[in-house]
Design a protein around this motif. Structure first.
Motif, PDB file in Angstrom:
ATOM      1  N   CYS A 164     -57.249 -94.844  15.656  1.00 56.25           N
ATOM      2  CA  CYS A 164     -58.666 -94.648  14.987  1.00 56.25           C
ATOM      3  C   CYS A 164     -59.194 -93.316  14.736  1.00 56.25           C
ATOM      4  CB  CYS A 164     -59.795 -95.613  15.799  1.00 56.25           C
ATOM      5  SG  CYS A 164     -59.467 -97.124  16.296  1.00 56.25           S
ATOM      6  N   CYS A 165     -58.228 -92.284  14.383  1.00 62.80           N
ATOM      7  CA  CYS A 165     -58.565 -91.083  14.306  1.00 62.80           C
ATOM      8  C   CYS A 165     -59.739 -90.590  13.134  1.00 62.80           C
ATOM      9  CB  CYS A 165     -56.926 -90.213  13.708  1.00 62.80           C
ATOM     10  SG  CYS A 165     -56.538 -90.775  12.237  1.00 62.80           S
ATOM     11  N   GLY A 166     -59.940 -91.414  12.367  1.00 55.34           N
ATOM     12  CA  GLY A 166     -60.878 -90.691  11.461  1.00 55.34           C
ATOM     13  C   GLY A 166     -60.556 -89.324  10.849  1.00 55.34           C
ATOM     14  N   ASP A 180     -55.179 -94.694  11.576  1.00 55.28           N
ATOM     15  CA  ASP A 180     -56.806 -95.182  11.212  1.00 55.28           C
ATOM     16  C   ASP A 180     -56.533 -96.307   9.954  1.00 55.28           C
ATOM     17  OD1 ASP A 180     -59.809 -93.849  11.616  1.00 55.28           O
ATOM     18  OD2 ASP A 180     -59.546 -95.372   9.886  1.00 55.28           O
ATOM     19  N   LEU A 181     -57.428 -97.106  10.017  1.00 59.06           N
ATOM     20  CA  LEU A 181     -57.237 -98.359   8.835  1.00 59.06           C
ATOM     21  C   LEU A 181     -57.695 -97.652   7.743  1.00 59.06           C
ATOM     22  CD1 LEU A 181     -56.791-101.024   8.228  1.00 59.06           C
ATOM     23  CD2 LEU A 181     -59.282-101.803   8.831  1.00 59.06           C
ATOM     24  N   SER A 235     -53.167 -97.900   9.777  1.00 63.78           N
ATOM     25  CA  SER A 235     -52.839 -99.103  10.395  1.00 63.78           C
ATOM     26  C   SER A 235     -53.920 -99.737  10.820  1.00 63.78           C
ATOM     27  CB  SER A 235     -51.993 -98.492  11.783  1.00 63.78           C
ATOM     28  OG  SER A 235     -51.645 -99.755  12.553  1.00 63.78           O
ATOM     29  N   ASP A 236     -53.876-100.989  11.121  1.00 66.70           N
ATOM     30  CA  ASP A 236     -55.192-101.745  11.455  1.00 66.70           C
ATOM     31  C   ASP A 236     -54.606-101.730  13.003  1.00 66.70           C
ATOM     32  OD1 ASP A 236     -56.804-103.651  12.520  1.00 66.70           O
ATOM     33  OD2 ASP A 236     -56.230-105.279  11.223  1.00 66.70           O
ATOM     34  N   LEU A 237     -55.247-100.737  13.836  1.00 67.56           N
ATOM     35  CA  LEU A 237     -54.974-100.884  15.113  1.00 67.56           C
ATOM     36  C   LEU A 237     -53.351-100.512  15.331  1.00 67.56           C
ATOM     37  CD1 LEU A 237     -57.536-102.769  17.392  1.00 67.56           C
ATOM     38  CD2 LEU A 237     -57.769-100.608  16.841  1.00 67.56           C
ATOM     39  N   ASN A 251     -61.139 -93.112  20.192  1.00 71.37           N
ATOM     40  CA  ASN A 251     -62.537 -93.199  20.052  1.00 71.37           C
ATOM     41  C   ASN A 251     -62.723 -94.379  18.683  1.00 71.37           C
ATOM     42  OD1 ASN A 251     -65.335 -92.737  19.959  1.00 71.37           O
ATOM     43  ND2 ASN A 251     -65.148 -91.098  18.694  1.00 71.37           N
ATOM     44  N   LEU A 288     -67.530 -98.389   8.656  1.00 74.69           N
ATOM     45  CA  LEU A 288     -66.182 -98.663   9.545  1.00 74.69           C
ATOM     46  C   LEU A 288     -66.001 -98.254  10.653  1.00 74.69           C
ATOM     47  CD1 LEU A 288     -63.775-100.863   8.642  1.00 74.69           C
ATOM     48  CD2 LEU A 288     -62.540 -98.820   8.041  1.00 74.69           C
ATOM     49  N   ALA A 289     -66.667 -96.901  10.828  1.00 79.67           N
ATOM     50  CA  ALA A 289     -66.388 -96.126  12.080  1.00 79.67           C
ATOM     51  C   ALA A 289     -67.270 -96.550  13.006  1.00 79.67           C
ATOM     52  CB  ALA A 289     -66.934 -94.736  11.858  1.00 79.67           C
TER      53      ALA A 289
HETATM   54  C1  SAM Z   1     -65.880 -93.740  15.704  1.00 79.52           C
HETATM   55  S1  SAM Z   1     -64.889 -93.265  14.702  1.00 79.52           S
HETATM   56  C2  SAM Z   1     -63.910 -92.215  15.358  1.00 79.52           C
HETATM   57  C3  SAM Z   1     -63.093 -91.441  14.466  1.00 79.52           C
HETATM   58  C4  SAM Z   1     -62.358 -89.883  15.161  1.00 79.52           C
HETATM   59  N1  SAM Z   1     -61.488 -90.472  16.305  1.00 79.52           N
HETATM   60  C5  SAM Z   1     -63.497 -89.208  15.779  1.00 79.52           C
HETATM   61  O1  SAM Z   1     -63.680 -89.229  17.008  1.00 79.52           O
HETATM   62  O2  SAM Z   1     -64.167 -88.529  15.113  1.00 79.52           O
HETATM   63  C6  SAM Z   1     -63.847 -94.788  14.704  1.00 79.52           C
HETATM   64  C7  SAM Z   1     -62.797 -94.785  13.406  1.00 79.52           C
HETATM   65  O3  SAM Z   1     -62.055 -96.030  13.788  1.00 79.52           O
HETATM   66  C8  SAM Z   1     -61.606 -96.397  12.326  1.00 79.52           C
HETATM   67  N2  SAM Z   1     -61.264 -97.913  12.176  1.00 79.52           N
HETATM   68  C9  SAM Z   1     -62.088 -98.949  12.154  1.00 79.52           C
HETATM   69  N3  SAM Z   1     -61.592-100.161  12.151  1.00 79.52           N
HETATM   70  C10 SAM Z   1     -60.314 -99.815  12.547  1.00 79.52           C
HETATM   71  C11 SAM Z   1     -59.127-100.747  12.721  1.00 79.52           C
HETATM   72  N4  SAM Z   1     -59.212-102.004  12.711  1.00 79.52           N
HETATM   73  N5  SAM Z   1     -57.867-100.086  13.039  1.00 79.52           N
HETATM   74  C12 SAM Z   1     -57.773 -98.487  12.914  1.00 79.52           C
HETATM   75  N6  SAM Z   1     -58.892 -97.866  12.951  1.00 79.52           N
HETATM   76  C13 SAM Z   1     -60.044 -98.422  12.345  1.00 79.52           C
HETATM   77  C14 SAM Z   1     -62.520 -96.107  11.644  1.00 79.52           C
HETATM   78  O4  SAM Z   1     -62.171 -95.922  10.105  1.00 79.52           O
HETATM   79  C15 SAM Z   1     -63.167 -94.638  12.122  1.00 79.52           C
HETATM   80  O5  SAM Z   1     -62.188 -93.677  11.517  1.00 79.52           O
END
Ligand code: SAM
Length: 313
Positions: A149-151, A172-173, A199-201, A216, A238-239
């Motif tokens: 979930c790297c954003g 990240d998704l 990737s979805d998780l 995160n 989505l975040a």
């Molecule tokens: C709280 S943000 C954190 C982003 C980054 N790691 C940071 O700390 O700034 C959560 C991230 O999870 C991603 N996300 C949401 N659903 C997801 C999923 N099913 N699989 C992977 N990533 C996902 C979002 O797109 C978002 O970028």
């Protein structure tokens, strides 16, 4: 004149009555007073008006690499003073995080590019990247890490920069967020160390043995989503959405992480204000809560061995 007019605040005149030029400190004081009176939310890199005023002023004057108190009496040009004023007024009017307005966010000591495609970097994991995770693990000895979930890629890139031997996968998704991550990878020239994947998780994450999984994930409980401050509405939804109790993603990560960790590997995961929810979801598990520099305990660390032994569901 309205109560919130900038003219109610310290003078914007470019000279003091003494005839001296305005200084960086004059500009910071004006901006801090203006922000203090405004209905803005902190939490996107600053937690008070003065720090944000300093950030805006040093950004505009291109003095971010200087220590603020030491340059407080440096003169500021009329042009820069006026640019800071416009920036602060835009910040207040639009309630966008300052980071989006200036396309800049500071994380773990590094200046990242950021825009509305990814959440503004502010994770507590940055503290542990800088301070390390001893005695549990020595980050400088690790070979492979995953930022799940790297954003914007801030965690992956900060890990790579701080620990140059580390190879990091960042997933990240959200394809748009990954575009921002790629900009940051280019910016810091860590292409040899950091690779992004959609990737979805864990779905498309290769079953590699990572020494560290840092995550995160979204963790805001459903009922809190409607109450988020205006600033959050500029960030990708989505975040945030973490399901009913905020643990939707955390649970899934706890269940799957062991399969992706090396024998001595660890999972480092941030989960906001969901400590009570986590403790009551898994009452028998002795979670190790780490305290960040701001004295908050919103991050847990688990070893592969613990994840395997407990069999999270
Ligand atoms: C709280 S943000 C954190 C982003 C980054 N790691 C940071 O700390 O700034 C959560 C991230 O999870 C991603 N996300 C949401 N659903 C997801 C999923 N099913 N699989 C992977 N990533 C996902 C979002 O797109 C978002 O970028």
């Amino acid at each position: 004149m309205s109560a919130t007019s900038p003219h109610d605040y310290p003078s914007l005149d470019k000279t003091h009555s003494s005839g001296q030029l305005s200084t960086i400190d004059d500009c910071v004081s004006w901006a801090a007073a203006r922000l203090d009176q405004a209905d803005v939310f902190w939490g996107h890199g600053c937690n008070n008006a003065r720090d944000e005023a300093i950030w805006a002023t040093l950004h505009v004057t291109d003095l971010m690499d200087q220590e603020y108190p030491e340059i407080a009496s440096t003169p500021i040009s009329e042009q820069d003073y006026s640019t800071v004023r416009d920036l602060i007024e835009t910040r207040i009017r639009t309630q966008q995080p300052l980071a989006y307005l200036i396309r800049e966010a500071w994380f773990a000591g590094y200046k990242f590019y950021i825009d509305e495609r990814a959440i503004v970097p502010r994770s507590h994991l940055g503290d542990f990247i800088q301070d390390g995770l001893e005695p549990w693990t020595d980050l400088s000895s690790l070979q492979r890490a995953l930022d799940l979930c790297c954003g914007s890629g801030c965690i992956a890139v900060a890990l790579a920069l701080t620990y140059p031997k580390l190879i990091v996968d960042a997933s990240d998704l959200d394809a748009s967020a990954l575009e921002v991550a790629k900009i940051n990878i280019d910016r810091f020239q860590v292409e040899d160390q950091v690779q992004v994947m959609q990737s979805d998780l864990f779905q498309n994450v290769p079953v590699r043995k990572y020494d560290l999984i840092a995550s995160n994930p979204p963790y805001i409980p459903s009922e809190e989503l409607d109450e988020l401050p205006e600033e959050y509405l500029h960030e990708p939804n989505l975040a945030f959405a973490g399901g009913e109790d905020g643990l939707k993603f955390v649970r899934q990560i706890l269940i799957q992480a062991a399969d992706y960790l090396s024998d001595k590997g660890h999972l480092l995961i941030e989960l906001g204000n969901n400590a009570d929810a986590l403790e009551s979801a898994y009452p028998d598990f002795p979670f190790l809560w780490l305290t960040s520099r701001s004295e908050e305990s919103v991050v847990v660390l688990l070893s592969k061995e613990e994840l395997q032994r407990y069999k999270f569901q």
